[in-house]
Write a protein that holds these residues in place. Sequence first.
Motif, PDB file in Angstrom:
ATOM      1  N   TYR A   5       0.601  -1.196   0.092  1.00  0.00           N
ATOM      2  CA  TYR A   5       0.276   0.082  -0.026  1.00  0.00           C
ATOM      3  C   TYR A   5       0.560   1.272  -0.183  1.00  0.00           C
ATOM      4  O   TYR A   5       1.375   2.161   1.164  1.00  0.00           O
ATOM      5  CB  TYR A   5      -0.845  -0.130   1.317  1.00  0.00           C
ATOM      6  CG  TYR A   5      -2.018   1.058   1.363  1.00  0.00           C
ATOM      7  CD1 TYR A   5      -2.390   2.454   0.455  1.00  0.00           C
ATOM      8  CD2 TYR A   5      -1.712   1.492   2.578  1.00  0.00           C
ATOM      9  CE1 TYR A   5      -2.926   2.844   0.880  1.00  0.00           C
ATOM     10  CE2 TYR A   5      -2.876   2.305   2.639  1.00  0.00           C
ATOM     11  CZ  TYR A   5      -3.545   3.132   1.797  1.00  0.00           C
ATOM     12  OH  TYR A   5      -4.644   4.358   2.296  1.00  0.00           O
ATOM     13  N   LEU A 130      -4.324  -1.100  -8.299  1.00  0.00           N
ATOM     14  CA  LEU A 130      -5.623  -0.345  -7.874  1.00  0.00           C
ATOM     15  C   LEU A 130      -4.515   1.346  -7.977  1.00  0.00           C
ATOM     16  O   LEU A 130      -3.651   1.210  -7.249  1.00  0.00           O
ATOM     17  CB  LEU A 130      -5.995  -0.173  -7.443  1.00  0.00           C
ATOM     18  CG  LEU A 130      -6.997   0.708  -7.227  1.00  0.00           C
ATOM     19  CD1 LEU A 130      -8.226   0.134  -6.836  1.00  0.00           C
ATOM     20  CD2 LEU A 130      -6.683   1.940  -6.402  1.00  0.00           C
ATOM     21  N   ILE A 255     -10.784  -6.292  -3.793  1.00  0.00           N
ATOM     22  CA  ILE A 255     -11.122  -4.824  -3.690  1.00  0.00           C
ATOM     23  C   ILE A 255     -12.963  -5.563  -4.110  1.00  0.00           C
ATOM     24  O   ILE A 255     -13.180  -6.191  -5.057  1.00  0.00           O
ATOM     25  CB  ILE A 255     -11.231  -4.531  -5.762  1.00  0.00           C
ATOM     26  CG1 ILE A 255     -10.099  -3.968  -5.689  1.00  0.00           C
ATOM     27  CG2 ILE A 255     -11.570  -2.636  -5.777  1.00  0.00           C
ATOM     28  CD1 ILE A 255      -8.896  -3.426  -7.203  1.00  0.00           C
ATOM     29  N   VAL A 298     -10.978  -1.858  -0.382  1.00  0.00           N
ATOM     30  CA  VAL A 298      -9.680  -2.351  -0.544  1.00  0.00           C
ATOM     31  C   VAL A 298      -8.931  -2.462   0.181  1.00  0.00           C
ATOM     32  O   VAL A 298      -9.139  -2.629   1.322  1.00  0.00           O
ATOM     33  CB  VAL A 298      -8.985  -1.427  -1.505  1.00  0.00           C
ATOM     34  CG1 VAL A 298      -7.089  -2.528  -2.685  1.00  0.00           C
ATOM     35  CG2 VAL A 298      -9.232  -0.201  -2.862  1.00  0.00           C
ATOM     36  N   ASP A 299      -8.527  -4.417   0.367  1.00  0.00           N
ATOM     37  CA  ASP A 299      -7.855  -5.661   1.423  1.00  0.00           C
ATOM     38  C   ASP A 299      -6.136  -4.515   1.168  1.00  0.00           C
ATOM     39  O   ASP A 299      -5.684  -5.015  -0.491  1.00  0.00           O
ATOM     40  CB  ASP A 299      -7.778  -6.513   1.358  1.00  0.00           C
ATOM     41  CG  ASP A 299      -7.192  -7.379   1.720  1.00  0.00           C
ATOM     42  OD1 ASP A 299      -5.979  -6.920   2.829  1.00  0.00           O
ATOM     43  OD2 ASP A 299      -7.275  -8.257   1.844  1.00  0.00           O
ATOM     44  N   TRP A 304      -4.029 -11.195  -1.584  1.00  0.00           N
ATOM     45  CA  TRP A 304      -5.499 -10.403  -2.946  1.00  0.00           C
ATOM     46  C   TRP A 304      -5.542 -12.004  -3.689  1.00  0.00           C
ATOM     47  O   TRP A 304      -6.773 -12.770  -4.113  1.00  0.00           O
ATOM     48  CB  TRP A 304      -5.035 -10.290  -3.759  1.00  0.00           C
ATOM     49  CG  TRP A 304      -5.114  -8.880  -3.649  1.00  0.00           C
ATOM     50  CD1 TRP A 304      -5.567  -8.080  -2.063  1.00  0.00           C
ATOM     51  CD2 TRP A 304      -4.680  -7.294  -4.065  1.00  0.00           C
ATOM     52  NE1 TRP A 304      -5.454  -6.524  -1.675  1.00  0.00           N
ATOM     53  CE2 TRP A 304      -5.137  -6.560  -3.491  1.00  0.00           C
ATOM     54  CE3 TRP A 304      -4.898  -7.347  -5.560  1.00  0.00           C
ATOM     55  CZ2 TRP A 304      -5.293  -5.334  -3.905  1.00  0.00           C
ATOM     56  CZ3 TRP A 304      -4.171  -5.922  -6.020  1.00  0.00           C
ATOM     57  CH2 TRP A 304      -5.036  -5.259  -5.054  1.00  0.00           C
TER      58      TRP A 304
END
Length: 305
Positions: A5, A130, A255, A298-299, A304
């Motif tokens: 992130y 993203l 997501i 969003v994680d 994922w």
Amino acid sequence: MGVQYYSSEDAGAPVLSGQAGALTALLDACVVDGYGSKPALGWEIAFTGTDLRAYRSTDPDASGALLRVQDTGTTVAMLRGFLTMSDIDTGTFSFPTSAQAASGLYAHKSNSATSDSRAWYLVGDERAFLLATNAYSSYWSVHFFGDVIGYSPTDAAAAILLADTSNSATGYAGFDAGGMTTGSPRSRWARGIDEMTESPLLGCSVISANNQSIGYGGYCCEYPNVVDGSIGVAPIILREVVSGGAILRGQLPGIFQPLHNHGLEFGALIPGNGDLTGRNLVVVLNGASSSAIGNVIVDVTGPWR
């Protein structure tokens, strides 16, 4: 490398602005090189030029799709995906095709051709990412590239590109349930499930009261859920639009659609629950914050996949 992130608020973060090369510098830092204490996603630059890049995942399980970024302009950059490339200007199975979008799709950087910084977030893993950009005042744009979770183990081209068809400063890209099924080229698969169709239209299936936008409002409940204080989310199912209908082909990795009315604070970190227990979720706005057009969840912990 797992899920990472990145944010314009990080120490040492690259600056997004209305200058040529600002977006490629940001993507170089996040997906290839890393910055400060942040490791990169582990992607590579397959081909390069002056303010030109072709990014590709190095994960052995990835589709191998490439994202070509032309960042020679100021307020926007141009994006196009390819399944293969032989140089920075040549490739096969482009998405969108030149016929669908002559110059590609738009990634919004800023509303002015200046060095003034703009806020941004990027979340991704080894195979997809993203990017949300605050190009103009309260307007945010959401862009996505990479491999989704395909429902068929033999689907070797389950990669998508989502950006915008407008270079307007107040335009925005995003996961829009209506706009993703109207023939707009802004959301495309790399190749059809038949392995022959070029750049078929991507659609999404969501819970929607008005068939307009994920997180638009009018959903089942207020946030947080009064029973247990939790957040409710649903997967975002992806369709390939075909003549006379659509094929359920996969879903977005990491997501989700919130199952709540407005009230989710943009950028807020929320603890996950249920299958997402132990993970942090971030609220990413899709559109104008003044009207809260939509949110996605969003994680940012992962994995994922």
